[in-house]
Design a protein around this motif. Structure first.
Motif, PDB file in Angstrom:
ATOM      1  N   TYR A  81       1.006  -1.328  -0.057  1.00  0.00           N
ATOM      2  CA  TYR A  81       0.100  -0.009   0.016  1.00  0.00           C
ATOM      3  C   TYR A  81       0.878   1.128  -0.113  1.00  0.00           C
ATOM      4  O   TYR A  81       1.912   1.307   0.569  1.00  0.00           O
ATOM      5  CB  TYR A  81      -0.821   0.082   1.202  1.00  0.00           C
ATOM      6  N   LYS A  82       0.498   2.222  -0.576  1.00  0.00           N
ATOM      7  CA  LYS A  82       0.803   3.766  -0.217  1.00  0.00           C
ATOM      8  C   LYS A  82       1.003   4.051   1.069  1.00  0.00           C
ATOM      9  O   LYS A  82      -0.030   3.841   1.687  1.00  0.00           O
ATOM     10  CB  LYS A  82       0.281   4.607  -1.324  1.00  0.00           C
ATOM     11  N   GLY A  83       1.855   4.714   1.642  1.00  0.00           N
ATOM     12  CA  GLY A  83       1.870   4.925   3.190  1.00  0.00           C
ATOM     13  C   GLY A  83       3.308   5.215   3.437  1.00  0.00           C
ATOM     14  O   GLY A  83       4.297   5.144   2.945  1.00  0.00           O
ATOM     15  N   ILE A  84       3.336   5.314   5.147  1.00  0.00           N
ATOM     16  CA  ILE A  84       4.446   5.713   5.907  1.00  0.00           C
ATOM     17  C   ILE A  84       4.655   4.473   6.346  1.00  0.00           C
ATOM     18  O   ILE A  84       4.029   3.818   7.138  1.00  0.00           O
ATOM     19  CB  ILE A  84       4.116   6.988   6.666  1.00  0.00           C
ATOM     20  N   ILE A 103      20.653   0.430   2.742  1.00  0.00           N
ATOM     21  CA  ILE A 103      19.255   0.152   2.550  1.00  0.00           C
ATOM     22  C   ILE A 103      19.013   0.758   1.322  1.00  0.00           C
ATOM     23  O   ILE A 103      19.350   1.819   1.127  1.00  0.00           O
ATOM     24  CB  ILE A 103      18.535   0.887   3.805  1.00  0.00           C
ATOM     25  N   THR A 104      18.175  -0.161   0.568  1.00  0.00           N
ATOM     26  CA  THR A 104      18.006   0.242  -0.913  1.00  0.00           C
ATOM     27  C   THR A 104      16.596   0.234  -0.929  1.00  0.00           C
ATOM     28  O   THR A 104      15.863  -0.542  -0.857  1.00  0.00           O
ATOM     29  CB  THR A 104      18.572  -0.742  -1.767  1.00  0.00           C
ATOM     30  N   LYS A 105      16.021   1.389  -1.855  1.00  0.00           N
ATOM     31  CA  LYS A 105      14.672   1.554  -2.412  1.00  0.00           C
ATOM     32  C   LYS A 105      14.564   1.416  -3.747  1.00  0.00           C
ATOM     33  O   LYS A 105      15.190   2.456  -4.370  1.00  0.00           O
ATOM     34  CB  LYS A 105      14.063   2.638  -1.753  1.00  0.00           C
ATOM     35  N   LEU A 131       6.423   5.319   1.025  1.00  0.00           N
ATOM     36  CA  LEU A 131       6.592   4.348   0.228  1.00  0.00           C
ATOM     37  C   LEU A 131       5.129   4.423  -0.849  1.00  0.00           C
ATOM     38  O   LEU A 131       4.150   4.535  -0.087  1.00  0.00           O
ATOM     39  CB  LEU A 131       6.682   2.933   0.517  1.00  0.00           C
ATOM     40  N   ASN A 132       5.208   4.044  -2.069  1.00  0.00           N
ATOM     41  CA  ASN A 132       4.155   3.806  -2.886  1.00  0.00           C
ATOM     42  C   ASN A 132       4.006   2.239  -3.089  1.00  0.00           C
ATOM     43  O   ASN A 132       4.762   1.533  -2.932  1.00  0.00           O
ATOM     44  CB  ASN A 132       4.478   4.293  -4.260  1.00  0.00           C
ATOM     45  N   LYS A 133       2.623   1.884  -3.293  1.00  0.00           N
ATOM     46  CA  LYS A 133       2.419   0.692  -3.496  1.00  0.00           C
ATOM     47  C   LYS A 133       3.197   0.056  -4.632  1.00  0.00           C
ATOM     48  O   LYS A 133       3.564   0.658  -5.764  1.00  0.00           O
ATOM     49  CB  LYS A 133       0.858   0.421  -4.093  1.00  0.00           C
ATOM     50  N   GLY A 134       3.994  -1.038  -4.333  1.00  0.00           N
ATOM     51  CA  GLY A 134       4.934  -1.549  -5.582  1.00  0.00           C
ATOM     52  C   GLY A 134       6.359  -1.241  -5.203  1.00  0.00           C
ATOM     53  O   GLY A 134       7.197  -2.090  -5.659  1.00  0.00           O
ATOM     54  N   ASP A 135       6.750  -0.180  -4.308  1.00  0.00           N
ATOM     55  CA  ASP A 135       8.102   0.047  -3.905  1.00  0.00           C
ATOM     56  C   ASP A 135       8.696  -1.037  -3.203  1.00  0.00           C
ATOM     57  O   ASP A 135       8.058  -2.043  -2.286  1.00  0.00           O
ATOM     58  CB  ASP A 135       8.048   1.348  -3.102  1.00  0.00           C
ATOM     59  N   ARG A 165      -1.600   4.244   6.162  1.00  0.00           N
ATOM     60  CA  ARG A 165      -1.750   3.879   4.661  1.00  0.00           C
ATOM     61  C   ARG A 165      -2.138   5.603   4.185  1.00  0.00           C
ATOM     62  O   ARG A 165      -2.865   6.419   5.131  1.00  0.00           O
ATOM     63  CB  ARG A 165      -2.947   3.246   4.479  1.00  0.00           C
ATOM     64  N   LEU A 166      -2.012   6.036   2.946  1.00  0.00           N
ATOM     65  CA  LEU A 166      -2.359   7.228   2.613  1.00  0.00           C
ATOM     66  C   LEU A 166      -3.110   6.972   1.389  1.00  0.00           C
ATOM     67  O   LEU A 166      -2.820   6.167   0.560  1.00  0.00           O
ATOM     68  CB  LEU A 166      -0.895   8.168   2.171  1.00  0.00           C
TER      69      LEU A 166
END
Length: 166
Positions: A81-84, A103-105, A131-135, A165-166
Protein backbone atom coordinates in the motif's frame (compact mmCIF):
# COMPACT_ATOMS: atom_id res chain seq x y z
CA UNK A 1 35.65 -7.34 27.47
CA UNK A 2 33.42 -5.73 30.10
CA UNK A 3 32.86 -2.75 27.81
CA UNK A 4 31.89 -5.09 24.97
CA UNK A 5 29.38 -6.90 27.18
CA UNK A 6 27.92 -3.61 28.37
CA UNK A 7 27.54 -2.31 24.79
CA UNK A 8 26.07 -5.65 23.69
CA UNK A 9 23.52 -5.56 26.52
CA UNK A 10 22.55 -1.99 25.59
CA UNK A 11 22.07 -3.00 21.93
CA UNK A 12 19.82 -5.91 22.92
CA UNK A 13 17.81 -3.52 25.07
CA UNK A 14 17.51 -1.13 22.10
CA UNK A 15 16.17 -3.95 19.92
CA UNK A 16 13.64 -4.87 22.62
CA UNK A 17 12.55 -1.22 22.87
CA UNK A 18 12.10 -1.03 19.08
CA UNK A 19 9.90 -4.13 19.15
CA UNK A 20 7.82 -2.77 22.05
CA UNK A 21 7.47 0.59 20.24
CA UNK A 22 6.22 -1.17 17.09
CA UNK A 23 3.62 -3.13 19.06
CA UNK A 24 2.49 0.03 20.86
CA UNK A 25 2.19 1.84 17.51
CA UNK A 26 -0.11 -0.91 16.24
CA UNK A 27 -2.24 -0.65 19.36
CA UNK A 28 -2.37 3.16 19.14
CA UNK A 29 -3.44 3.06 15.48
CA UNK A 30 -6.21 0.56 16.24
CA UNK A 31 -7.46 2.78 19.08
CA UNK A 32 -7.52 5.78 16.73
CA UNK A 33 -9.87 3.90 14.44
CA UNK A 34 -7.41 3.22 11.63
CA UNK A 35 -8.46 -0.17 10.42
CA UNK A 36 -7.53 -2.22 7.43
CA UNK A 37 -4.94 -4.83 6.67
CA UNK A 38 -1.84 -4.66 8.85
CA UNK A 39 1.64 -4.93 7.35
CA UNK A 40 4.63 -5.81 9.52
CA UNK A 41 7.63 -8.10 9.28
CA UNK A 42 10.75 -8.97 11.22
CA UNK A 43 13.39 -11.29 9.82
CA UNK A 44 16.85 -12.29 11.05
CA UNK A 45 19.94 -13.96 9.67
CA UNK A 46 19.90 -17.37 11.36
CA UNK A 47 23.64 -18.16 11.24
CA UNK A 48 27.03 -16.78 10.21
CA UNK A 49 26.51 -15.77 6.59
CA UNK A 50 28.65 -14.65 3.68
CA UNK A 51 26.98 -12.15 1.35
CA UNK A 52 28.31 -11.92 -2.19
CA UNK A 53 29.55 -8.84 -3.99
CA UNK A 54 26.70 -6.29 -4.26
CA UNK A 55 24.29 -9.09 -3.26
CA UNK A 56 21.03 -8.78 -1.35
CA UNK A 57 21.05 -10.09 2.23
CA UNK A 58 18.47 -12.86 2.63
CA UNK A 59 17.11 -12.73 6.16
CA UNK A 60 15.99 -16.34 6.46
CA UNK A 61 14.56 -16.59 9.98
CA UNK A 62 11.16 -14.89 9.68
CA UNK A 63 9.75 -14.00 13.09
CA UNK A 64 6.65 -12.29 11.71
CA UNK A 65 5.32 -11.48 8.26
CA UNK A 66 1.86 -9.98 8.71
CA UNK A 67 0.48 -9.23 5.26
CA UNK A 68 3.11 -11.42 3.54
CA UNK A 69 5.03 -8.49 2.00
CA UNK A 70 8.53 -9.75 2.95
CA UNK A 71 9.96 -12.53 0.78
CA UNK A 72 12.77 -14.47 2.53
CA UNK A 73 13.79 -16.24 -0.69
CA UNK A 74 14.78 -12.87 -2.22
CA UNK A 75 15.31 -10.70 0.89
CA UNK A 76 12.98 -8.06 -0.57
CA UNK A 77 10.05 -6.26 1.06
CA UNK A 78 7.40 -4.98 -1.35
CA UNK A 79 5.05 -2.28 -0.06
CA UNK A 80 1.48 -3.49 -0.60
CA UNK A 81 0.00 0.00 0.00
CA UNK A 82 1.00 3.62 -0.35
CA UNK A 83 1.85 4.87 3.12
CA UNK A 84 4.40 5.75 5.75
CA UNK A 85 6.51 2.79 6.81
CA UNK A 86 9.15 2.32 9.48
CA UNK A 87 12.08 0.30 8.13
CA UNK A 88 14.82 -0.95 10.46
CA UNK A 89 18.04 -2.84 9.94
CA UNK A 90 20.87 -3.93 12.22
CA UNK A 91 24.34 -5.25 11.36
CA UNK A 92 27.09 -7.17 13.13
CA UNK A 93 30.05 -8.16 10.97
CA UNK A 94 32.38 -11.07 11.51
CA UNK A 95 35.57 -9.71 13.17
CA UNK A 96 37.60 -10.84 10.12
CA UNK A 97 36.14 -8.10 7.91
CA UNK A 98 34.46 -4.74 7.84
CA UNK A 99 31.02 -4.57 6.24
CA UNK A 100 28.97 -1.81 4.64
CA UNK A 101 25.32 -2.68 4.03
CA UNK A 102 23.01 -0.40 2.10
CA UNK A 103 19.30 0.07 2.69
CA UNK A 104 18.01 0.22 -0.88
CA UNK A 105 14.70 1.48 -2.28
CA UNK A 106 13.91 0.52 -5.87
CA UNK A 107 17.64 0.28 -6.67
CA UNK A 108 18.67 3.57 -5.04
CA UNK A 109 20.63 4.03 -1.82
CA UNK A 110 18.63 5.28 1.14
CA UNK A 111 21.14 4.74 3.96
CA UNK A 112 24.29 2.79 4.85
CA UNK A 113 25.25 0.76 7.92
CA UNK A 114 28.90 0.07 8.82
CA UNK A 115 30.49 -2.53 11.08
CA UNK A 116 34.30 -2.48 11.51
CA UNK A 117 36.69 -5.42 11.50
CA UNK A 118 38.67 -6.76 14.50
CA UNK A 119 35.81 -5.95 16.90
CA UNK A 120 32.10 -6.64 17.29
CA UNK A 121 30.45 -3.25 16.68
CA UNK A 122 26.70 -3.41 16.19
CA UNK A 123 25.20 -0.86 13.79
CA UNK A 124 21.55 0.00 13.32
CA UNK A 125 19.27 2.28 11.32
CA UNK A 126 15.59 3.08 11.67
CA UNK A 127 13.91 5.12 8.96
CA UNK A 128 10.42 6.43 8.32
CA UNK A 129 9.81 6.29 4.58
CA UNK A 130 6.98 7.31 2.31
CA UNK A 131 6.49 4.31 0.03
CA UNK A 132 4.19 3.88 -2.94
CA UNK A 133 2.39 0.64 -3.61
CA UNK A 134 4.90 -1.72 -5.24
CA UNK A 135 8.04 0.03 -3.95
CA UNK A 136 10.74 -2.45 -3.02
CA UNK A 137 13.12 -2.23 -0.05
CA UNK A 138 16.12 -4.50 0.49
CA UNK A 139 19.49 -4.61 2.23
CA UNK A 140 22.57 -5.26 0.12
CA UNK A 141 26.33 -5.53 0.38
CA UNK A 142 27.80 -2.23 -0.84
CA UNK A 143 31.22 -3.55 -1.88
CA UNK A 144 32.56 -5.75 -4.65
CA UNK A 145 34.03 -8.08 -2.01
CA UNK A 146 32.38 -10.72 0.15
CA UNK A 147 30.77 -9.56 3.40
CA UNK A 148 30.84 -11.94 6.36
CA UNK A 149 28.05 -11.39 8.87
CA UNK A 150 28.41 -12.76 12.40
CA UNK A 151 25.20 -14.18 13.77
CA UNK A 152 23.45 -16.85 15.75
CA UNK A 153 19.95 -15.64 14.98
CA UNK A 154 19.82 -12.36 16.87
CA UNK A 155 22.19 -9.66 15.59
CA UNK A 156 21.39 -9.03 11.90
CA UNK A 157 17.80 -7.92 11.54
CA UNK A 158 15.55 -6.41 8.86
CA UNK A 159 12.07 -5.23 9.80
CA UNK A 160 9.31 -2.97 8.63
CA UNK A 161 5.84 -1.86 9.59
CA UNK A 162 3.13 0.18 7.88
CA UNK A 163 2.48 3.11 10.19
CA UNK A 164 -0.37 4.63 8.20
CA UNK A 165 -1.90 4.24 4.77
CA UNK A 166 -2.19 7.32 2.56
Amino acid sequence: MVAFLLIFALMLNLTDCLYIHTVQTFQDLRQQGQTGPAVAFTALVSKDTTVGSKAVVKYDRVMSNVGGAYHPSTGIFTAPYKGIYTISCSLLSDPSNSVHLQITKNGSKVSILYSASSTHPHAGQTLQLLLNKGDKIWIQNVYSKLAKLHDNGSYNLFSGVLITRL
